[in-house]
Design a protein around this motif. Structure first.
Motif, PDB file in Angstrom:
ATOM      1  N   ASP A 196     -46.636  21.374  40.114  1.00 36.19           N
ATOM      2  CA  ASP A 196     -46.367  22.617  39.377  1.00 36.19           C
ATOM      3  C   ASP A 196     -47.640  23.018  38.620  1.00 36.19           C
ATOM      4  O   ASP A 196     -47.958  22.447  37.584  1.00 36.19           O
ATOM      5  N   VAL A 197     -48.340  23.964  39.178  1.00 35.99           N
ATOM      6  CA  VAL A 197     -49.607  24.408  38.571  1.00 35.99           C
ATOM      7  C   VAL A 197     -49.477  25.843  38.026  1.00 35.99           C
ATOM      8  O   VAL A 197     -50.464  26.563  37.913  1.00 35.99           O
ATOM      9  N   THR A 198     -48.259  26.220  37.663  1.00 41.14           N
ATOM     10  CA  THR A 198     -48.025  27.589  37.166  1.00 41.14           C
ATOM     11  C   THR A 198     -48.863  27.891  35.930  1.00 41.14           C
ATOM     12  O   THR A 198     -49.491  28.957  35.830  1.00 41.14           O
ATOM     13  N   ALA A 199     -48.886  26.955  34.982  1.00 39.01           N
ATOM     14  CA  ALA A 199     -49.612  27.189  33.733  1.00 39.01           C
ATOM     15  C   ALA A 199     -51.108  27.357  33.993  1.00 39.01           C
ATOM     16  O   ALA A 199     -51.747  28.282  33.458  1.00 39.01           O
ATOM     17  N   GLN A 200     -51.665  26.460  34.808  1.00 41.73           N
ATOM     18  CA  GLN A 200     -53.099  26.557  35.104  1.00 41.73           C
ATOM     19  C   GLN A 200     -53.431  27.865  35.831  1.00 41.73           C
ATOM     20  O   GLN A 200     -54.444  28.498  35.554  1.00 41.73           O
ATOM     21  N   LYS A 201     -52.552  28.249  36.778  1.00 42.00           N
ATOM     22  CA  LYS A 201     -52.808  29.473  37.538  1.00 42.00           C
ATOM     23  C   LYS A 201     -52.735  30.711  36.643  1.00 42.00           C
ATOM     24  O   LYS A 201     -53.553  31.629  36.759  1.00 42.00           O
ATOM     25  N   GLU A 202     -51.730  30.767  35.754  1.00 40.98           N
ATOM     26  CA  GLU A 202     -51.614  31.913  34.842  1.00 40.98           C
ATOM     27  C   GLU A 202     -52.831  32.017  33.933  1.00 40.98           C
ATOM     28  O   GLU A 202     -53.347  33.114  33.676  1.00 40.98           O
ATOM     29  N   LEU A 203     -53.297  30.877  33.423  1.00 39.87           N
ATOM     30  CA  LEU A 203     -54.475  30.879  32.561  1.00 39.87           C
ATOM     31  C   LEU A 203     -55.715  31.315  33.326  1.00 39.87           C
ATOM     32  O   LEU A 203     -56.526  32.110  32.834  1.00 39.87           O
ATOM     33  N   LEU A 204     -55.853  30.827  34.566  1.00 39.60           N
ATOM     34  CA  LEU A 204     -56.989  31.214  35.397  1.00 39.60           C
ATOM     35  C   LEU A 204     -56.945  32.711  35.711  1.00 39.60           C
ATOM     36  O   LEU A 204     -57.984  33.390  35.681  1.00 39.60           O
ATOM     37  N   ASP A 205     -55.754  33.229  35.998  1.00 37.79           N
ATOM     38  CA  ASP A 205     -55.615  34.662  36.276  1.00 37.79           C
ATOM     39  C   ASP A 205     -56.017  35.501  35.059  1.00 37.79           C
ATOM     40  O   ASP A 205     -56.685  36.528  35.185  1.00 37.79           O
TER      41      ASP A 205
END
Length: 302
Positions: free
Chosen positions: A217-226
């Motif tokens: 689950d990399v949702t948090a990392q992806k949202e921050l990267l976006d």
């Protein structure tokens, strides 16, 4: 001395002598200041507190003293004419004060002078509201303003025009320097730090995926990267537009007033847009990477 602000002696020391027997005693304001008024009455004097910390008080005092001198001259002229005609002095003063109040009562507002309410009310009353330096300087050479300076003997029309040109040039020069600095800091300090953090986020995202596979689950990392990617793009775009707008204005052969308007309408909004992206990045980028002191670090000691 029509309104002296002088305290009465004895038991009435808290009231003011206004020189008009038909008016009731006015209580003396015991407060030290009125924080909501840009032109505050503090008991026995008015305070003008609208000059920025980087400005000299001399030009504001010059303008205010000119206005007061012209106003007192008009008042004295009318009273002298009445006295010469044999009218009672106190009656003349009372009539004069009534006329002045009737003519200028639109400026009286006892609410918060900094509020949006007063902005709307001032417009409704037909009062001028010049919200930026360029608009104010454009009015500086209006005929009625020049007439006051000339009548009091402070400036002639040519001297007023010269001072306006100098002030406009100072405005454009200051904004131009600040725009250059914003572009330089954005490109050489803030963008590199943001891109470095962006890279670390991308590497972290890929590392988690590699370690845990598809179930990670990399949702948090992806949202921050976006978010960081969006802000980096916005900052880069606004810095490029800011640099181009400043260069374009400098290449034009415009009058001092038109040039100042271009800086106000084109450069300042781009500076604000670039700063908005930079301020958001400041709240996200790792402290170890961010190269500048943050607001909280300047305001508080840890």
């Amino acid at each position: 001395n029509i309104i002296s602000g002088k305290k009465r002696s004895g038991k009435n020391a808290t009231t003011m002598e206004v020189g008009v027997t038909a008016l009731p005693h006015l209580p003396k304001d015991a407060t030290d200041r009125n924080r909501t008024s840009p032109f505050a009455f503090t008991g026995n004097k008015f305070e003008f507190r609208a000059v920025g910390s980087a400005q000299s008080i001399a030009p504001a005092n010059m303008a205010l003293n000119t206005i007061v001198a012209q106003s007192l001259n008009e008042i004295a002229t009318r009273l002298e004419k009445d006295i010469k005609a044999g009218k009672d002095f106190n009656a003349s003063v009372q009539a004069l004060l009534q006329d002045l109040f009737t003519e200028h009562k639109a400026i009286i507002f006892n609410g918060n002078g900094y509020s949006e309410e007063w902005q709307k009310e001032a417009e409704k009353r037909g009062l001028p509201n010049l919200t930026n330096s360029v608009d104010a300087l454009e009015k500086f050479t209006d005929s009625k303003i020049v007439k006051v300076f000339e009548k009091v003997g402070v400036f002639n029309a040519r001297e007023v025009e010269a001072r306006r040109e100098i002030l406009l040039e100072n405005y454009t020069t200051t904004v131009s320097i600040e725009a250059l600095l914003a572009v330089d800091m954005g490109r050489t300090i803030i963008l590199p730090a943001a891109i470095k953090y962006q890279t670390e986020l991308a590497l972290s995202l890929n590392a988690v995926k590699a370690a845990l596979g598809e179930k990670a689950d990399v949702t948090a990392q992806k949202e921050l990267l976006d978010t960081v990617t969006r802000l980096v793009t916005d900052l880069k775009k606004n810095l490029s537009a800011l640099d181009a707008a400043r260069s374009e204005i400098e290449a034009t052969d415009s009058s001092a007033l038109n040039k100042a308007k271009l800086y106000r309408d084109k450069v300042l909004p781009l500076m604000k847009a670039a700063r908005k992206a930079a301020d958001e990045l400041e709240t996200i980028v790792d402290d170890e990477i961010w190269p500048l002191p943050k607001y909280r670090e300047m305001l508080f000691i840890y």
